[in-house]
Each structure stands twice: as structure tokens, then as C-alpha cells.
Design a protein around this motif. Structure first.
Motif, short mmCIF file in Angstrom:
data_model
loop_
_atom_site.label_atom_id
_atom_site.label_comp_id
_atom_site.label_asym_id
_atom_site.label_seq_id
_atom_site.Cartn_x
_atom_site.Cartn_y
_atom_site.Cartn_z
N GLN A 243 0.84 -1.20 0.00
CA GLN A 243 0.00 0.00 0.00
C GLN A 243 0.87 1.25 0.00
OE1 GLN A 243 -3.26 -0.05 2.73
NE2 GLN A 243 -3.61 2.16 2.63
N ASN A 244 0.62 2.14 -0.95
CA ASN A 244 1.42 3.36 -1.06
C ASN A 244 1.07 4.34 0.05
OD1 ASN A 244 3.01 5.50 -1.87
ND2 ASN A 244 2.51 5.28 -4.04
N LEU A 245 2.08 4.73 0.84
CA LEU A 245 1.86 5.59 2.00
C LEU A 245 1.94 7.08 1.68
CD1 LEU A 245 3.93 3.76 4.78
CD2 LEU A 245 1.55 3.38 4.11
N LEU A 246 2.44 7.45 0.51
CA LEU A 246 2.73 8.86 0.25
C LEU A 246 1.47 9.73 0.24
CD1 LEU A 246 5.70 8.86 -2.28
CD2 LEU A 246 5.72 9.02 0.20
N ASP B 39 -1.57 9.83 10.85
CA ASP B 39 -2.39 9.09 11.82
C ASP B 39 -2.99 7.84 11.21
OD1 ASP B 39 -3.93 11.00 10.31
OD2 ASP B 39 -5.64 10.52 11.58
N LYS B 40 -3.22 7.86 9.90
CA LYS B 40 -3.74 6.67 9.21
C LYS B 40 -2.63 5.62 9.04
CE LYS B 40 -7.89 8.33 8.45
NZ LYS B 40 -8.20 9.02 9.68
N ILE B 41 -1.39 6.11 8.87
CA ILE B 41 -0.25 5.19 8.74
C ILE B 41 -0.08 4.37 10.01
CG2 ILE B 41 2.29 5.11 8.55
CD1 ILE B 41 2.07 7.42 6.54
N MET C 193 2.51 0.95 11.43
CA MET C 193 3.85 1.56 11.50
C MET C 193 3.87 2.57 12.63
SD MET C 193 5.86 3.88 8.65
CE MET C 193 6.18 2.50 7.54
N ALA C 194 4.92 2.54 13.46
CA ALA C 194 5.11 3.52 14.52
C ALA C 194 6.51 4.10 14.41
CB ALA C 194 4.89 2.89 15.89
N HIS C 195 6.63 5.36 14.84
CA HIS C 195 7.87 6.12 14.67
C HIS C 195 8.36 6.57 16.04
CE1 HIS C 195 9.89 9.47 12.02
NE2 HIS C 195 10.67 9.11 13.02
N VAL C 196 9.58 6.19 16.39
CA VAL C 196 10.23 6.68 17.62
C VAL C 196 11.16 7.80 17.17
CG1 VAL C 196 11.64 6.11 19.62
CG2 VAL C 196 10.13 4.37 18.64
N SER D 219 0.77 1.17 20.07
CA SER D 219 -0.10 1.03 18.89
C SER D 219 0.02 -0.36 18.25
CB SER D 219 0.24 2.11 17.85
OG SER D 219 1.55 1.93 17.33
N ARG D 220 0.74 -1.25 18.93
CA ARG D 220 0.96 -2.62 18.42
C ARG D 220 1.49 -2.63 16.98
NH1 ARG D 220 -3.85 -6.63 20.71
NH2 ARG D 220 -3.73 -5.96 22.88
N PRO D 221 2.62 -1.96 16.75
CA PRO D 221 3.14 -1.86 15.39
C PRO D 221 3.71 -3.18 14.88
CG PRO D 221 4.75 -1.01 16.92
CD PRO D 221 3.52 -1.32 17.73
N LYS D 222 3.64 -3.37 13.58
CA LYS D 222 4.36 -4.49 12.98
C LYS D 222 5.74 -4.03 12.51
CE LYS D 222 1.59 -3.96 8.75
NZ LYS D 222 0.57 -4.62 7.90
N ILE D 223 5.90 -2.70 12.31
CA ILE D 223 7.22 -2.17 11.98
C ILE D 223 7.46 -0.89 12.77
CG2 ILE D 223 6.30 -0.99 9.90
CD1 ILE D 223 9.16 -1.43 8.67
N LEU D 224 8.66 -0.79 13.36
CA LEU D 224 9.07 0.37 14.14
C LEU D 224 10.15 1.13 13.37
CD1 LEU D 224 9.70 -0.50 17.91
CD2 LEU D 224 8.23 1.30 17.02
N LEU D 225 9.97 2.43 13.19
CA LEU D 225 11.02 3.30 12.68
C LEU D 225 11.67 3.96 13.89
CD1 LEU D 225 9.20 5.19 9.76
CD2 LEU D 225 10.11 2.87 9.78
N MET D 226 12.96 3.81 14.04
CA MET D 226 13.65 4.34 15.22
C MET D 226 14.77 5.28 14.78
SD MET D 226 13.82 0.92 17.60
CE MET D 226 13.71 1.85 19.11
#
Length: 234
Positions: A63-66, A71-73, A78-81, A151-158
């Protein structure tokens, strides 16, 4: 899981990212290393929707995120630290964690997720009523990670999780990152401490002045003479 294709980003007349392409497979830790100003944070901000791209694609499970709001992402897993932790200083530890679960209304689920965070970070449980701004730097970093976990992410951006921490705390934070990965969370890690980042990653990319100049197995990069000279101080 995550595909970044030919990503271009500009700040006015400054072309910050030049055709950046990378991918993160499910279950991996992938490190993005490079000097200050190379575009690492810009890459993460664009992936998580905080910065708009000039062109390219960011795909999460196809799914294209751009064109998707930040908040929908989060709803997509996906969660961002962020760099610098960005905790809510005047709020308590528990309130910060609750903010990480804003997409959920189920109180029982939120309480369960908070207990899960406290299992990973016992010090946060000890300080759950304390104002987050009074925590130590290491505890604030733990809180930033815990908030993202809510948020129970499947991928974390750190982004730079070891910044400003003592060597002992750096080791602890990296142990926690490995631990989270072992629970099934995929990680894209931006980190100035290239040696530590490469030591826990499966694969890595090197970013220089907005361009990917090298990629490959992280352990091989630890032994690469160019990487050792440029980023490991060896």
C-alpha cells in the motif's frame, strides 16, 4: 514489508534525498547509517508521512503511503520513535503511554498493552505517576519506545535511539531493540552509532548526501574497510 522506491525529497531549493531506494523484509532489523546531514531523519519522516516527497513510492505491504496521513499510517501498523524522544514532558509516564494508544478505544486492551510495556521497561512501571520530563535521558528513551509499542506496530522506525546516552544505557537500549525484534516487530533503525547498529542488524544501507551509496549484509559491512574508516573510526 516496506519498500521505498526512487524517493526524492526537497526543502525549497535544497534537494535532500536523491532517488533513495531501500527495503525492509518482515522480521528484519535494517540499519540506515551515515554522517550528520546525510538525510537519514528526512528518510524516516517521509516514510511515516511527516514530510512530503517530491516523487517516488513508499509501500507498506503493497500500500502506497505517500498519499496517506500520518495518523492513518499508524492504523496500518507503523510507529515512529523520533529523534530527541519528543515525549510529553508535563504528562505522566502513564499518560504518555496512553497517547501512544490513541487509535484504540478498548480500555482493557490499552491496560494490557501498558502491562506489556512495563514488562519490557520495569523502570517505567516504578515511575508511572511521575512527570515524563523529570525522567533521565535513558528512561525518556524507554518511554518513547514504549509509547510507540502501544499502537501494536508491525514495523518500528527508530531515529537515533542512543543519542545522548551513556555507553551502559546504549547497550541496554540496543538489547531492548533486539528483544522487541524477537517478539515479531520489524525494525528500521537510523543510528549515529554505526558499530552498534551494524552489530544487531540483518542488513544495512549507507546514506551519503541524500543518496544510498552502499547496501548489504550488516556483518559484512562491519568488516568493510571503507565503512570502518568512514563510520566506525577504525
Amino acid at each position: 514489508m516496506l519498500q521505498v522506491k526512487d524517493l526524492n525529497v526537497s526543502y525549497g531549493a535544497i534537494h535532500a534525498l536523491h532517488g533513495v531506494s531501500l527495503e525492509v523484509n518482515e522480521g528484519e532489523i535494517v540499519s540506515l547509517i551515515g554522517a550528520n546531514g546525510a538525510g537519514k531523519t528526512t528518510t524516516l519522516h517521509t516514510i511515516s508521512g511527516l514530510k512530503k516527497a517530491t516523487s517516488g513510492e513508499v509501500l507498506l505491504d503493497g500500500q502506497n503511503l505517500l498519499a496517506t496521513a500520518p495518523d492513518k499510517i499508524i492504523h496500518l501498523g507503523m510507529a515512529h520513535v523520533p529523534e530527541g524522544r519528543r515525549i510529553f514532558a508535563s504528562m505522566t509516564v502513564a499518560e504518555n503511554l496512553e497517547m501512544g494508544a490513541f487509535i484504540y478505544k478498548d480500555k482493557a486492551r490499552i491496560e494490557q498493552d501498558m502491562e506489556n510495556v512495563y514488562q519490557h521497561f520495569p523502570r517505567l512501571k516504578e515511575r508511572y505517576r511521575q512527570a515524563a520530563g523529570t525522567l533521565s535521558g535513558g528512561e525518556q528513551q524507554m518511554l518513547a519506545i514504549g509509547r510507540a509499542m502501544m499502537s501494536r506496530p508491525k514495523i518500528l522506525l527508530m531515529d537515533e535511539p542512543s543519542m545522548g546516552l551513556s555507553p551502559l544505557l546504549v547497550k541496554e537500549i540496543f538489547r531492548i531493540i533486539e528483544q522487541l525484534n524477537q517478539t515479531g516487530i520489524t525494525v528500521l533503525l537510523v543510528e549515529q552509532n554505526a558499530k552498534m547498529a551494524l552489530s544487531i542488524a540483518n542488513r544495512a544501507y549507507v546514506l551519503e548526501t541524500g543518496k544510498i551509496v552502499m547496501s548489504g549484509n550488516a556483518k559484512d559491512m562491519l568488516e568493510d574497510d571503507k565503512v570502518r574508516r568512514a563510520y566506525l573510526g577504525l
